[in-house]
Write a protein that holds these residues in place. Sequence first.
Motif, PDB file in Angstrom:
ATOM      1  N   PHE A  70      32.660  37.835 -33.430  1.00 34.56           N
ATOM      2  CA  PHE A  70      31.675  37.741 -32.356  1.00 34.56           C
ATOM      3  C   PHE A  70      30.740  38.941 -32.376  1.00 34.56           C
TER       4      PHE A  70
ATOM      5  N   THR B 211      34.762  37.703 -26.156  1.00 35.94           N
ATOM      6  CA  THR B 211      33.325  37.429 -26.201  1.00 35.94           C
ATOM      7  C   THR B 211      32.458  38.498 -25.557  1.00 35.94           C
TER       8      THR B 211
ATOM      9  N   ARG C  87      32.468  31.426 -29.670  1.00 35.77           N
ATOM     10  CA  ARG C  87      32.746  31.084 -28.265  1.00 35.77           C
ATOM     11  C   ARG C  87      33.541  29.792 -28.167  1.00 35.77           C
ATOM     12  N   ASN C  88      33.126  28.779 -28.925  1.00 39.82           N
ATOM     13  CA  ASN C  88      33.824  27.493 -28.904  1.00 39.82           C
ATOM     14  C   ASN C  88      35.247  27.625 -29.430  1.00 39.82           C
ATOM     15  N   ARG C  89      35.405  28.380 -30.507  1.00 37.97           N
ATOM     16  CA  ARG C  89      36.738  28.584 -31.074  1.00 37.97           C
ATOM     17  C   ARG C  89      37.630  29.363 -30.098  1.00 37.97           C
TER      18      ARG C  89
ATOM     19  N   ASP D 240      24.620  35.561 -35.234  1.00 40.77           N
ATOM     20  CA  ASP D 240      24.131  34.202 -35.449  1.00 40.77           C
ATOM     21  C   ASP D 240      25.247  33.152 -35.325  1.00 40.77           C
ATOM     22  N   ARG D 241      26.486  33.590 -35.279  1.00 35.77           N
ATOM     23  CA  ARG D 241      27.625  32.660 -35.169  1.00 35.77           C
ATOM     24  C   ARG D 241      28.350  32.776 -33.827  1.00 35.77           C
ATOM     25  N   ARG D 242      27.723  33.379 -32.863  1.00 36.43           N
ATOM     26  CA  ARG D 242      28.388  33.606 -31.579  1.00 36.43           C
ATOM     27  C   ARG D 242      28.776  32.315 -30.879  1.00 36.43           C
ATOM     28  N   GLU D 243      27.941  31.300 -30.960  1.00 37.11           N
ATOM     29  CA  GLU D 243      28.267  30.035 -30.302  1.00 37.11           C
ATOM     30  C   GLU D 243      29.523  29.413 -30.912  1.00 37.11           C
ATOM     31  N   THR D 244      29.639  29.507 -32.219  1.00 37.59           N
ATOM     32  CA  THR D 244      30.831  28.992 -32.902  1.00 37.59           C
ATOM     33  C   THR D 244      32.074  29.763 -32.473  1.00 37.59           C
TER      34      THR D 244
ATOM     35  N   TYR E  54      39.538  35.324 -23.010  1.00 36.30           N
ATOM     36  CA  TYR E  54      38.249  34.801 -23.448  1.00 36.30           C
ATOM     37  C   TYR E  54      37.147  35.851 -23.269  1.00 36.30           C
TER      38      TYR E  54
END
Length: 65
Positions: A24, A64, A35-37, A29-33, A60
């Motif tokens: 994170f 994040t 967050r979902n994981r 650029d991969r923060r959304e991924t 969580y």
Amino acid sequence: MTRKLLEKMPKEVLDNVELMRGSFRNFPDRRETVRNRAAGYTCALRDAGLITDRERQLLYIYITV
């Protein structure tokens, strides 16, 4: 409170949490991924009875932020 939560986690869980936290921070650029994981992983820990819902929220946030 977060420190106590992390201390009670098994090593394998702690390793995964730290991996997600590092991803994170280091890959914006991969923060959304991530967050979902993290959301799925913390829900699974809660469903397995390892943590409470409040601890899920704390974990969580730890991943994040």
